[in-house]
Design a protein around this motif. Structure first.
Motif, PDB file in Angstrom:
ATOM      1  N   THR A   1       1.144  -1.649   0.308  1.00 52.14           N
ATOM      2  CA  THR A   1       0.126   0.157   0.247  1.00 52.14           C
ATOM      3  C   THR A   1       0.841   1.268  -0.032  1.00 52.14           C
ATOM      4  N   LEU A   2       0.417   2.434  -1.068  1.00 54.63           N
ATOM      5  CA  LEU A   2       0.763   3.536  -0.958  1.00 54.63           C
ATOM      6  C   LEU A   2      -0.254   4.553  -0.342  1.00 54.63           C
ATOM      7  N   GLU A   3       0.002   4.922   0.900  1.00 51.95           N
ATOM      8  CA  GLU A   3      -0.917   5.543   1.949  1.00 51.95           C
ATOM      9  C   GLU A   3      -1.588   7.001   0.879  1.00 51.95           C
ATOM     10  N   SER A   4      -0.323   7.491   0.320  1.00 49.08           N
ATOM     11  CA  SER A   4      -0.507   8.896  -0.505  1.00 49.08           C
ATOM     12  C   SER A   4       0.406   9.014  -1.547  1.00 49.08           C
ATOM     13  N   ALA A   5       0.263   8.750  -2.593  1.00 44.39           N
ATOM     14  CA  ALA A   5       0.474   8.100  -3.745  1.00 44.39           C
ATOM     15  C   ALA A   5       2.210   9.542  -4.249  1.00 44.39           C
ATOM     16  N   THR A   6       3.104   9.308  -4.413  1.00 45.62           N
ATOM     17  CA  THR A   6       3.953  10.872  -4.705  1.00 45.62           C
ATOM     18  C   THR A   6       4.292  10.349  -5.976  1.00 45.62           C
ATOM     19  N   SER A   7       4.662  11.216  -6.808  1.00 42.71           N
ATOM     20  CA  SER A   7       4.942  11.310  -7.948  1.00 42.71           C
ATOM     21  C   SER A   7       6.720  10.309  -8.144  1.00 42.71           C
ATOM     22  N   SER A   8       7.561   9.806  -7.112  1.00 44.58           N
ATOM     23  CA  SER A   8       8.630   9.486  -7.193  1.00 44.58           C
ATOM     24  C   SER A   8       8.911   7.880  -6.832  1.00 44.58           C
ATOM     25  N   GLN A   9       7.106   7.563  -6.631  1.00 37.98           N
ATOM     26  CA  GLN A   9       6.783   6.203  -6.152  1.00 37.98           C
ATOM     27  C   GLN A   9       6.382   5.895  -7.487  1.00 37.98           C
ATOM     28  N   THR A  10       6.301   6.862  -9.070  1.00 34.06           N
ATOM     29  CA  THR A  10       6.541   5.670 -10.161  1.00 34.06           C
ATOM     30  C   THR A  10       7.276   4.582 -10.146  1.00 34.06           C
ATOM     31  N   SER A  11       6.947   3.648 -11.141  1.00 37.46           N
ATOM     32  CA  SER A  11       7.639   2.816 -11.044  1.00 37.46           C
ATOM     33  C   SER A  11       7.458   0.976 -11.271  1.00 37.46           C
ATOM     34  N   VAL A  12       8.152   0.185 -11.829  1.00 38.88           N
ATOM     35  CA  VAL A  12       7.297  -0.708 -12.127  1.00 38.88           C
ATOM     36  C   VAL A  12       7.840  -1.862 -10.490  1.00 38.88           C
ATOM     37  N   TYR A  13       6.566  -2.527  -9.446  1.00 36.59           N
ATOM     38  CA  TYR A  13       6.601  -3.210  -9.214  1.00 36.59           C
ATOM     39  C   TYR A  13       6.917  -4.123  -8.945  1.00 36.59           C
ATOM     40  N   PHE A  14       7.600  -4.959  -8.313  1.00 40.77           N
ATOM     41  CA  PHE A  14       7.023  -6.854  -8.820  1.00 40.77           C
ATOM     42  C   PHE A  14       7.355  -7.889  -7.266  1.00 40.77           C
ATOM     43  N   CYS A  15       6.756  -8.901  -7.643  1.00 38.11           N
ATOM     44  CA  CYS A  15       6.649  -9.375  -5.598  1.00 38.11           C
ATOM     45  C   CYS A  15       6.973 -10.347  -6.318  1.00 38.11           C
ATOM     46  N   ALA A  16       7.960 -11.285  -5.014  1.00 36.09           N
ATOM     47  CA  ALA A  16       8.514 -12.665  -5.590  1.00 36.09           C
ATOM     48  C   ALA A  16       7.981 -13.374  -4.462  1.00 36.09           C
ATOM     49  N   ILE A  17       8.301 -14.936  -4.545  1.00 30.98           N
ATOM     50  CA  ILE A  17       8.040 -15.615  -3.243  1.00 30.98           C
ATOM     51  C   ILE A  17       9.452 -16.152  -2.996  1.00 30.98           C
ATOM     52  N   GLY A  18       9.793 -17.255  -1.883  1.00 25.56           N
ATOM     53  CA  GLY A  18      10.683 -18.063  -1.730  1.00 25.56           C
ATOM     54  C   GLY A  18      10.126 -18.959  -0.519  1.00 25.56           C
ATOM     55  N   THR A  19      11.091 -19.698  -0.455  1.00 30.34           N
ATOM     56  CA  THR A  19      11.203 -21.143   0.573  1.00 30.34           C
ATOM     57  C   THR A  19      11.568 -20.320   1.492  1.00 30.34           C
TER      58      THR A  19
END
Lengths: 113, 113
Positions: A77-95
Motif C-alpha cells: 500500500t502506498l498511503e498517499s502516492a507521490t510521483s517518485s513512486q512511479t515505478s514497476v513493482y515486482f512481487c517475489a516468493i521464496g522458500t
C-alpha cells in the motif's frame, strides 16, 4: 511458471491518492517480497514477509506499508502516492532458504501523475 | 553504497559468439549468487546460481564463475543466441537469516543475428 499473480498489471493514478497492489501465490511459500525496479537502480527491496502477519522493511520502505493476512496474499500500500513512486513493482516468493531462488511475478506498472 | 555492481549497462555480441557479463560485490558475507534474466513486460526469471564454496557452475550454454578474492562473478553464454537478448541482473544473498537479495543494476545484452 511459479504460481504468482500480481494485480493490477497497470495503474495510473494521481498524487495523494492511496494505492494498493496485490500479490497472490499458489505455491504456499513462506516468504514473499515486494521490489521496485527503476532505471539505474535495478531491483530494490521494499518490504518482505516471512509468515502471516510477519513483515519487515527492505532498503526503500519509506512511503510504503504491507500486510499479509493469509499465506497466499501480500499487499503493498502506498498511503498517499507521490510521483517518485512511479515505478514497476515486482512481487517475489521464496522458500526462505538462501540457496533456493526467489521467483517473480510479471510486475505492476504504476504511474503517478 | 551499492553492494552489488554491474558496471556495464549494455553489451552487444554477434550470434554464435561468447557473451560475458560481469558483476562485482563488496560484502564478503555474501555466500550465494544468482543471475536472473528479464524480458520486457515480464518478471525476472532465474537463470543460474553459485554457492560461495564453488568457483564455477555450469548449466547448458550458461556458466557462472566466482572469484572470491576479487569479489567478482561473471556469466558466460556460449554460444549466444538472439533469444538471449534481455536484461541480466546479478544478485547476492547472505546467510544472515533475512533471506534477502541485493541486486545489481542490470546489463542489457543484445545478440545480433
Amino acid at each position: 511458471d511459479a504460481g504468482i499473480t500480481q494485480s493490477p498489471r497497470h495503474k495510473v493514478t494521481e498524487t495523494g491518492t492511496p494505492v494498493t497492489l496485490r500479490c497472490h501465490q499458489t505455491e504456499n511459500h513462506r516468504y514473499m517480497y515486494w521490489y521496485r525496479q527503476d532505471p539505474g537502480h535495478g531491483l530494490r527491496l521494499i518490504h518482505y514477509s516471512y509468515g502471516v502477519k510477519d513483515t519487515d522493511k527492505g532498503e526503500v520502505s519509506d512511503g510504503y506499508s504491507v500486510s499479509r493476512s493469509k499465506t497466499e496474499d501480500f499487499l503493498l500500500t502506498l498511503e498517499s502516492a507521490t510521483s517518485s513512486q512511479t515505478s514497476v513493482y515486482f512481487c517475489a516468493i521464496g522458500t526462505g532458504y538462501s540457496n533456493q531462488p526467489q521467483h517473480f511475478g510479471d510486475g505492476t506498472r504504476l504511474s503517478i501523475l | 553504497d551499492q553492494q552489488v555492481k554491474q558496471n556495464s549497462p549494455s553489451l552487444s555480441v554477434q550470434e554464435g559468439r561468447i557473451s560475458i557479463l560481469n558483476c562485482d560485490y563488496t560484502n564478503s558475507m555474501f555466500d550465494y549468487f544468482l543471475w536472473y534474466k528479464k524480458y520486457p513486460a515480464e518478471g525476472p526469471t532465474f537463470l543460474i546460481s553459485i554457492s560461495s564454496i564453488k568457483d564455477k557452475n555450469e548449466d547448458g550454454r550458461f556458466t557462472v564463475f566466482l572469484n572470491k578474492s576479487a569479489k567478482h562473478l561473471s556469466l558466460h553464454i556460449v554460444p549466444s543466441q538472439p533469444g538471449d537478448s534481455a536484461v541480466y541482473f546479478c544478485a547476492a544473498s547472505a546467510e544472515s537469516g533475512t533471506y534477502k537479495y541485493i541486486f545489481g543494476t542490470g546489463t542489457r545484452l543484445k545478440v545480433l543475428a
